[in-house]
Scaffold this motif. Sequence first.
Motif, PDB file in Angstrom:
ATOM      1  N   GLN A   7      47.278   9.152  58.050  1.00 36.03           N
ATOM      2  CA  GLN A   7      46.447   9.614  56.938  1.00 36.03           C
ATOM      3  C   GLN A   7      45.059  10.043  57.417  1.00 36.03           C
ATOM      4  N   HIS A   8      44.493   9.283  58.347  1.00 29.50           N
ATOM      5  CA  HIS A   8      43.124   9.553  58.805  1.00 29.50           C
ATOM      6  C   HIS A   8      43.066  10.405  60.067  1.00 29.50           C
ATOM      7  N   LEU A  54      44.369   5.261  72.626  1.00 31.18           N
ATOM      8  CA  LEU A  54      43.824   4.282  71.699  1.00 31.18           C
ATOM      9  C   LEU A  54      44.881   3.202  71.567  1.00 31.18           C
ATOM     10  N   TYR A  55      44.537   1.976  71.946  1.00 28.50           N
ATOM     11  CA  TYR A  55      45.429   0.841  71.763  1.00 28.50           C
ATOM     12  C   TYR A  55      45.012   0.120  70.487  1.00 28.50           C
ATOM     13  N   ARG A  61      44.588  -1.926  60.958  1.00 27.49           N
ATOM     14  CA  ARG A  61      44.792  -0.818  60.030  1.00 27.49           C
ATOM     15  C   ARG A  61      43.592   0.118  60.133  1.00 27.49           C
ATOM     16  N   VAL A  62      43.863   1.387  60.364  1.00 27.44           N
ATOM     17  CA  VAL A  62      42.810   2.401  60.472  1.00 27.44           C
ATOM     18  C   VAL A  62      42.435   2.867  59.067  1.00 27.44           C
ATOM     19  N   HIS A  63      41.109   2.926  58.799  1.00 20.98           N
ATOM     20  CA  HIS A  63      40.611   3.323  57.486  1.00 20.98           C
ATOM     21  C   HIS A  63      39.693   4.540  57.540  1.00 20.98           C
ATOM     22  N   GLY A  64      39.666   5.260  58.667  1.00 23.04           N
ATOM     23  CA  GLY A  64      38.789   6.418  58.756  1.00 23.04           C
ATOM     24  C   GLY A  64      39.035   7.206  60.032  1.00 23.04           C
ATOM     25  N   ASP A  65      38.233   8.222  60.219  1.00 22.32           N
ATOM     26  CA  ASP A  65      38.327   9.098  61.383  1.00 22.32           C
ATOM     27  C   ASP A  65      37.829   8.346  62.623  1.00 22.32           C
ATOM     28  N   ILE A  66      38.695   8.206  63.588  1.00 24.64           N
ATOM     29  CA  ILE A  66      38.360   7.458  64.801  1.00 24.64           C
ATOM     30  C   ILE A  66      38.218   8.376  66.022  1.00 24.64           C
ATOM     31  N   SER A  67      38.094   9.662  65.793  1.00 21.42           N
ATOM     32  CA  SER A  67      38.025  10.626  66.898  1.00 21.42           C
ATOM     33  C   SER A  67      36.821  10.383  67.814  1.00 21.42           C
ATOM     34  N   ARG A 171      34.950  -1.926  58.597  1.00 20.07           N
ATOM     35  CA  ARG A 171      35.359  -0.898  57.642  1.00 20.07           C
ATOM     36  C   ARG A 171      36.206   0.205  58.254  1.00 20.07           C
ATOM     37  N   LEU A 172      35.985   0.573  59.505  1.00 23.66           N
ATOM     38  CA  LEU A 172      36.715   1.675  60.121  1.00 23.66           C
ATOM     39  C   LEU A 172      38.109   1.256  60.574  1.00 23.66           C
TER      40      LEU A 172
END
Length: 183
Positions: A7-8, A54-55, A61-67, A171-172
Motif C-alpha cells: 500500500q505504501h 530492507l529487512y 507493519r509499514v504505515h508510510g513511505d519508507i523510501s 508511526r512509520l
Amino acid sequence: ALDALDQHMPGLPVAVISDRPVMGARWLPMDQRDKGARWAKLNLDLLSPFDDTLYLDADTRVHGDISAGFGILSDGWDMALAISDRQQGELCWQCAEDERATTRAETATEPLGLQAGVMFVRKSDRIHELFAHWRAEWERWQGQDQAALLRAMYQAPARVWLLGRDWNGGRLIEHRFGMARAT
C-alpha cells in the motif's frame, strides 16, 4: 504485513525468508533453526537477492513511505537501523546476564543499544564481514541477536545511520515486538 508494505511502497520487490512460501512475495526457503527465526536475519547478506535490502521482522507493519531508508544506503551508508529505547542498565535487557556482561567487557565501552527488527542493508565486503561476525557471535548464546550485533560491530565496523523511533516501533513502522513468535 505485505499488504501494508504494498500500500505504501507499491511495486517494491519483496522476498520472504521462510520455511514455507508466503503469498505475494518471492520465497527464499530456509528451515527455521531457532524459535525467533534469528538465523534467517543473520544470513540476510547471503540470502537477499537485492543489493539494497530492507529487512522487517514478521511482527512489523509499514504505515508510510519508507523510501528514505534506501536513499540513506545510496548516500554511501552500509546500514540504517534504529536505536533501542533501552540503554545503559537496560542494554540488551532480553539477553542473559552473562551475555550482557560479556558484551560490555568485549566492546570495552558502554555500547549504544540498537534494534535490528527493521534495518536497511547495502551489500558490500564490509557488510559481509559484519554479518559473518554477527553469525559467529550469535552462535555463542543462540538466543537474542542484539548483543551479538554489538559485539560484531566492534570487530567489523560499518557505516551505520541511526534511524529515529518512528522507524521501529513508531508511526512509520509499527513493531509489535514479539507478537508473531510461534508459541
